[in-house]
Design a protein around this motif. Sequence first.
Motif, PDB file in Angstrom:
ATOM      1  N   ALA A 103       0.824  -1.218   0.000  1.00  0.00           N
ATOM      2  CA  ALA A 103       0.000   0.000   0.000  1.00  0.00           C
ATOM      3  C   ALA A 103       0.856   1.265   0.000  1.00  0.00           C
ATOM      4  CB  ALA A 103      -0.945   0.002   1.206  1.00  0.00           C
ATOM      5  N   GLY A 104       1.992   1.223  -0.705  1.00  0.00           N
ATOM      6  CA  GLY A 104       2.838   2.405  -0.821  1.00  0.00           C
ATOM      7  C   GLY A 104       3.690   2.697   0.397  1.00  0.00           C
ATOM      8  N   ARG A 105       3.636   1.861   1.445  1.00  0.00           N
ATOM      9  CA  ARG A 105       4.399   2.106   2.666  1.00  0.00           C
ATOM     10  C   ARG A 105       5.833   1.608   2.517  1.00  0.00           C
ATOM     11  NH1 ARG A 105       3.212  -1.173   6.041  1.00  0.00           N
ATOM     12  NH2 ARG A 105       1.467  -2.344   5.157  1.00  0.00           N
ATOM     13  N   THR A 106       6.789   2.398   2.962  1.00  0.00           N
ATOM     14  CA  THR A 106       8.173   1.956   3.011  1.00  0.00           C
ATOM     15  C   THR A 106       8.462   1.452   4.421  1.00  0.00           C
ATOM     16  OG1 THR A 106       8.828   4.227   3.482  1.00  0.00           O
ATOM     17  CG2 THR A 106       8.971   3.498   1.197  1.00  0.00           C
ATOM     18  N   ALA A 107       7.779   0.393   4.801  1.00  0.00           N
ATOM     19  CA  ALA A 107       7.921  -0.132   6.160  1.00  0.00           C
ATOM     20  C   ALA A 107       7.414  -1.568   6.200  1.00  0.00           C
ATOM     21  CB  ALA A 107       7.137   0.727   7.155  1.00  0.00           C
ATOM     22  N   LEU A 108       8.032  -2.365   7.070  1.00  0.00           N
ATOM     23  CA  LEU A 108       7.567  -3.719   7.354  1.00  0.00           C
ATOM     24  C   LEU A 108       7.039  -3.709   8.783  1.00  0.00           C
ATOM     25  CD1 LEU A 108      10.508  -5.829   5.854  1.00  0.00           C
ATOM     26  CD2 LEU A 108       8.326  -5.258   4.773  1.00  0.00           C
ATOM     27  N   ARG A 109       5.717  -3.794   8.935  1.00  0.00           N
ATOM     28  CA  ARG A 109       5.106  -3.612  10.245  1.00  0.00           C
ATOM     29  C   ARG A 109       4.761  -4.921  10.952  1.00  0.00           C
ATOM     30  NH1 ARG A 109       3.411   1.806  10.235  1.00  0.00           N
ATOM     31  NH2 ARG A 109       5.226   2.877   9.394  1.00  0.00           N
ATOM     32  N   ALA A 173      13.915   2.527   6.496  1.00  0.00           N
ATOM     33  CA  ALA A 173      13.113   3.678   6.079  1.00  0.00           C
ATOM     34  C   ALA A 173      11.909   3.932   6.971  1.00  0.00           C
ATOM     35  CB  ALA A 173      12.637   3.478   4.632  1.00  0.00           C
ATOM     36  N   ASP A 174      11.619   2.996   7.872  1.00  0.00           N
ATOM     37  CA  ASP A 174      10.474   3.141   8.766  1.00  0.00           C
ATOM     38  C   ASP A 174      10.836   4.115   9.890  1.00  0.00           C
ATOM     39  OD1 ASP A 174       8.255   2.910  10.341  1.00  0.00           O
ATOM     40  OD2 ASP A 174       8.349   0.734  10.571  1.00  0.00           O
ATOM     41  N   LYS A 175      10.165   5.246   9.951  1.00  0.00           N
ATOM     42  CA  LYS A 175      10.486   6.272  10.958  1.00  0.00           C
ATOM     43  C   LYS A 175      10.279   5.760  12.372  1.00  0.00           C
ATOM     44  CE  LYS A 175       9.418  10.270   8.043  1.00  0.00           C
ATOM     45  NZ  LYS A 175       8.560  11.482   7.887  1.00  0.00           N
ATOM     46  N   ARG A 176       9.330   4.843  12.535  1.00  0.00           N
ATOM     47  CA  ARG A 176       9.062   4.323  13.874  1.00  0.00           C
ATOM     48  C   ARG A 176      10.223   3.489  14.407  1.00  0.00           C
ATOM     49  NH1 ARG A 176       3.339   1.684  14.903  1.00  0.00           N
ATOM     50  NH2 ARG A 176       4.313   1.670  16.960  1.00  0.00           N
ATOM     51  N   ALA A 467       2.469   9.319   8.473  1.00  0.00           N
ATOM     52  CA  ALA A 467       2.366   7.866   8.661  1.00  0.00           C
ATOM     53  C   ALA A 467       2.587   7.466  10.116  1.00  0.00           C
ATOM     54  CB  ALA A 467       3.384   7.158   7.760  1.00  0.00           C
ATOM     55  N   ASP A 468       3.539   8.123  10.785  1.00  0.00           N
ATOM     56  CA  ASP A 468       3.822   7.783  12.171  1.00  0.00           C
ATOM     57  C   ASP A 468       2.646   8.143  13.076  1.00  0.00           C
ATOM     58  OD1 ASP A 468       5.613   6.965  14.331  1.00  0.00           O
ATOM     59  OD2 ASP A 468       5.645   9.080  14.866  1.00  0.00           O
ATOM     60  N   ALA A 469       2.073   9.341  12.874  1.00  0.00           N
ATOM     61  CA  ALA A 469       0.934   9.773  13.691  1.00  0.00           C
ATOM     62  C   ALA A 469      -0.288   8.898  13.435  1.00  0.00           C
ATOM     63  CB  ALA A 469       0.611  11.235  13.411  1.00  0.00           C
ATOM     64  N   ALA A 470      -0.509   8.521  12.166  1.00  0.00           N
ATOM     65  CA  ALA A 470      -1.658   7.677  11.835  1.00  0.00           C
ATOM     66  C   ALA A 470      -1.579   6.318  12.523  1.00  0.00           C
ATOM     67  CB  ALA A 470      -1.752   7.492  10.323  1.00  0.00           C
TER      68      ALA A 470
END
Length: 525
Positions: A103-109, A173-176, A467-470
């Motif tokens: 979904a366009g995210r540069t993160a593995l959650r 790349a994940d800010k979190r 993205a981080d706040a969401a």
Amino acid sequence: MLNFKKIAIALVFSCLFFAVDKLSYIYPIGDLNITPWNPPAALEVLFLFWAGNSWMTWVYLTLGLSDSLVRGTLFLSPAVVLGNAVLVTCYAAIALTLRWTLAGRTALRNRHDVFLLGAVILCGALFTAMAYVGTQTWIGVLSTHDFLGAVHRFFIGDLLGLMVLLPLFFVAADKRRHMQYLQMFRSVLFWVLMLGLAICLWLIFSLPIEDQMKYFFSLFFVLGLIAATYSLPGATLVAALIQLPLVFSATRVGVQPADLMDMQIVMLSLSLTGLIIGTVVDERLRTEERLRDSLQLVAAGELAGSLAHELHQPMSALSAYAESALMLTELQKEKMTDAQQTQLVTMLRNVVNEALRATDIVRGLRSYFISGASSLQDTSVTHLVDECVARFAHKAAKADVALVTVYTHHEDHVLVDRVQISTALGNLLKNAIDASPSGAQVTVRVNADEKQMLSIRVIDQGTLLDADAADQVFRPFYSKKKDGLGLGLSVSRSLVENNGGVLRYQAHPEKCFQILLPLGDCVDE
């Protein structure tokens, strides 16, 4: 209009591509892009993931120029023209698939994201290998006898390059995760483990090539410790670092392609092991985080229950005093004009109504926080929304924000706890008004959503959440307001879920918080 930032990054990509291509051009089949290790493939996928497929031509030219500089092949030869077109098309398809699946995210959650990434890499590498080698065989550069061997080498090279660099990019790349990296680099244990890894690598690669495979098991032990301690940030970083001595070892005299392929397969297993361990540990850390949030919410609930108990009597007294004032007004009405009497009665009646409403809210929230109980009743959504909007009309007017309601639903009645849903919707309206600039509009749109759910959207024209706040907006005590407690949205979500509904944030097609409530048919099931 030219985007100079993208052009600058594209130039950096091309320079980095030339350097990495030169470094990894080891034991090729002919003058083709078929080597045991192919990290340039990951660079192409990452650049196209970030810049979009409109930059395929740039990647194609970079690939052709690199062939001329590194391999000395003619830019316009059939092997280069057709082969590079196939490569760029396949890598663009991998980038497009990743943008769609993530979904366009540069993160593995979570493990689902890691699984999707691995599946896309596996299928993409296999398809690319067969397409590229098949093209070279079709134009006569490779013989049909070499097809399977070339596909195998190309597949392993691409798979390892993609499997090492793509997870590293998406995690970094994940800010979190930036705080995780900071804590990891500040940890003495991390550097002790890195020293142990360096010693293992030195011992292994100082041995003859035929003996190196016997001692690779020690790398699994060190990587497992780092992945178990620092989850995905540690696992992906170490998996990438291990590749560097492997490349330099491959350039030594006496190293055979078959030995290098065996080492690459072991390295691939090592990277996958680290990724799996890191994912499991990452899931455990997230579970602990959710548990802490739950404990904080429980503590807040206990506090709210205590406050509700203490406030119940003052609210009842306030209502009684207001009723007494109304009775006294009746006795003293001959001393006031009709207009004064009407105004005073109206104000006192509002005090009584608000006191009764506050009492209901306190009683309902106290029951919810203590036992999770809900007083379900057949409720008109239109009436509930109108009532909430009317309560916040004065606040909206002071903020110069227009409140608009739009009803497009047919089924108006839902079985919910009126106080709980009204409290949740009130929190959303308050936040929407606070987030809206002067002269903006807050819209409450009610319509029947998919799967027999009634949708209530509170739409504002404020700034989109990043993205981080969401990701954190529903966490207890998370707030960017100067005087905010950070409990409004967390409690609102709990209240909605307690009624069988869903509360979520949406950024597209418009910024809104959406409440989904089950309709009658859904509740009956």
